[in-house]
Design a protein around this motif. Structure first.
Motif: not given
Length: 448
Positions: A56-71, A97-106
Motif C-alpha cells: 500500500n503506497l500512498s503519495i499526495e500533495t495538498e494545499g491552497t497554494l497551487h503550482m499554477s501560482k508559482l510556475l 498552505r501546501i503539504g507533501f505526504n508519503v506513506r509506504e507499507n514496507i
C-alpha cells in the motif's frame, strides 16, 4: 525540474520532508484490503500478505497554494513566479498552505484469529506542511514597493518516522450489527522540524530595514545542526539553514492509537473512527528563537529575486535574514502530536441491487494551524465478485475535486488496486501538476 516540483518547499526554506496518509476513495469498497487504516473496525474476508514495499503506497500533495501560482510559461520555458519578465502573475491570498505526504507499507499482513480479524503493518511515513502569508509571497514577487510590511503567521512542520501497527477488530455479538476495532502504533522518530514565526514588521529606512520579529523553530534529529550567518549591522549570529553532521536514527519514540466502530442497520452502514491519538517524544532537539520580540535593522537583503537558477537560494537567504533567529545553546527534549483525524461515514445499499451503494464520508484532521476538513460523496459498485470500483466528488478546505479507485482481485491468490483521491488536472509542459491537490494510491497483495 526537481526544483520546480518541490518549489513551494524550497521557496520557504524547508530542507527536510505529519501523519495519516491514505486513500479515502476506497473507504466504502468491501474488498479494499486497507480499509482498517481508515477505520480500525473494518476487517477483511481473507487473510493476506502485502508485496514488500508495494502493499500500500500512498503519495499526495495538498494545499491552497497551487503550482499554477508559482510556475508560469515564459517564451516556451517554465519559470518561477519571481521571474522579472512575467507580467501576468496572480495575486496570493492571505493564507497559503501546501503539504507533501508519503506513506509506504514496507511489510504488512492480515489474518483471522482470536475471535476477529488482525493486521500487522510496518510503515515509513514522511510529511511536510507549510503555511505562508500572502504578504510575504507578494513581496518576494514585487520587490520593495512600500515603506512598511506586516508579515505574520508563517509556519512550517516536517516529520519523518517509522510505524509498527497492530490492529484487532471483531463483531459484538450482544449488539447485532455492531463491530469495533482498535490499532496500537509504536512510533520510531527519524527527524522533525517545527517552526512558527508570529510576526515580522518591516519599516524601510534610508538605506536599511528596521524590523520587529518574533518566532521559534525546532529541529530534531541526531547530527542535524544549524548553519549560521552574521548580521553586519548588529553583530548577531543567526540561523541561515540546517546542515547534517553524521546524521543517524532513531531520535525519539512514541505511540498512538486508533479507535473505530461500524454499525449496520437495515440498508444503512454507519461508521466512526478516531485516528492517530498520540505523538512522539524527541530526545535530541536544537532550538533557534528571537526570545520574544526582537528589534534590529539590516541591509542584508532587498527582496528582489531574479529568475535564474539561484532564485531559491536567494529567497532562502532573504527569509533567514528577515527573521534572524538566533541559536539557543543546549539540547532540548520535546514532543510532537500526530494530528488526530476523525472519519464519519454513512453508506446506503440499494435494496434492489446490493452491489451498488452510495456513501457520504466526512474527514477532519485536527492539527492546529494545519487543520482541514472535507466531505466526500461516492458511488461504489461491485458488479462481479472480483472487481469493485468507486467514483466520488470531494469538497472542503482544499477546494473541490474528483476521486476514483479500481480494485481487482482473484479472491484467494492476487489483489491489485489503483486510485486517486484527487485527480491532478492540468499539467505543465514538464508534467508538473498545476493544482496542488493530488493523491496517488497503489498496492499489490496476496489474499489466501
Amino acid at each position: 525540474m526537481k526544483k520546480y516540483i518541490f518549489g513551494a518547499l524550497a521557496l520557504l526554506g524547508v530542507l527536510t520532508t505529519n501523519a495519516q496518509t491514505n486513500t479515502y476513495s476506497g473507504y466504502f469498497l468491501d474488498n479494499y484490503l486497507y480499509r482498517f487504516q481508515l477505520n480500525p473496525a473494518m476487517g477483511n474476508d481473507y487473510n493476506f500478505v502485502g508485496f514488500p514495499g508495494l502493499g500500500n503506497l500512498s503519495i499526495e500533495t495538498e494545499g491552497t497554494l497551487h503550482m499554477s501560482k508559482l510556475l508560469y510559461n515564459l517564451n516556451g520555458k517554465t519559470v518561477l513566479f519571481t521571474n522579472p519578465g512575467l507580467t501576468n502573475v496572480k495575486k496570493f491570498g492571505s493564507n497559503n498552505r501546501i503539504g507533501f505526504n508519503v506513506r509506504e507499507n514496507i511489510l504488512n499482513g492480515g489474518f483471522k484469529a482470536w475471535g476477529g480479524y488482525n493486521t500487522i503493518s510496518i510503515s515509513a511515513v514522511a510529511n511536510t506542511q507549510v503555511g505562508a502569508p500572502g504578504s510575504l509571497l507578494n513581496m518576494l514577487r514585487e520587490g520593495i514597493a512600500n515603506e512598511t510590511y506586516d508579515i505574520k503567521n508563517f509556519m512550517v512542520s516536517a516529520n519523518a518516522y517509522a510505524e509498527i501497527a497492530l490492529n484487532h477488530s471483531r463483531d459484538i455479538k450482544q449488539v447485532p450489527g455492531l463491530r469495533v476495532g482498535a490499532t496500537f502504533k509504536f512510533l520510531v522518530g527519524m527527524a522533525n522540524v517545527y517552526g512558527k514565526f508570529k510576526k515580522a514588521n518591516l519599516q524601510l529606512g534610508r538605506d536599511s530595514w528596521n524590523i520587529v520579529s518574533e518566532g521559534d523553530i525546532y529541529v530534531s534529529g541526531k547530527g542535524l545542526k544549524w548553519e549560521t550567518d552574521r548580521n553586519d549591522n548588529t553583530g548577531w549570529e543567526y540561523v541561515s539553514g540546517i546542515k547534517t553532521d553524521n546524521f543517524s536514527v532513531p531520535n525519539g519514540y512514541g505511540a498512538a492509537i486508533d479507535f473505530g466502530a461500524t454499525y449496520k442497520w437495515r440498508d444503512f452502514n454507519f461508521s466512526l473512527a478516531f485516528m492517530d491519538l498520540g505523538g512522539i517524544a524527541w530526545t535530541d532537539s536544537q532550538k533557534a528563537s528571537t526570545n520574544g520580540e526582537q528589534f534590529f535593522h539590516t541591509d542584508k537583503y532587498t527582496f528582489q529575486v531574479n529568475g535564474d537558477n539561484d532564485a531559491f537560494d536567494e529567497m532562502k537567504d532573504d527569509l533567514a535574514a528577515l527573521y534572524q533567529l538566533r541559536p539557543v545553546e543546549g539540547n532540548y527534549k520535546r514532543s510532537s502530536m500526530q494530528g488526530a483525524t476523525m472519519n464519519v461515514g454513512v453508506e446506503y445499499e440499494l435494496p434492489y441491487y446490493r452491489p451498488l451503494t452510495f456513501g457520504l464520508l466526512n474527514t477532519t484532521r485536527m492539527g492546529g494551524g494545519y487543520t482541514w476538513t472535507e466531505f466526500r460523496i461516492s458511488a461504489n459498485v461491485m458488479p462481479v465478485k472480483y472487481v469493485s470500483a468507486s467514483a466520488n466528488l470531494v469538497a472542503g478546505t482544499f477546494g473541490v475535486g474528483f476521486g476514483w479507485m479500481l480494485n481487482v482481485t482473484s479472491g484467494k491468490g492476487f489483489n491489485i488496486f489503483l486510485g486517486m483521491d484527487r485527480v491532478p488536472g492540468k499539467l505543465s509542459k514538464q508534467y508538473v501538476p498545476l493544482n496542488s491537490n493530488m493523491n496517488f494510491n497503489f498496492g499489490m497483495n496476496f489474499p489466501f
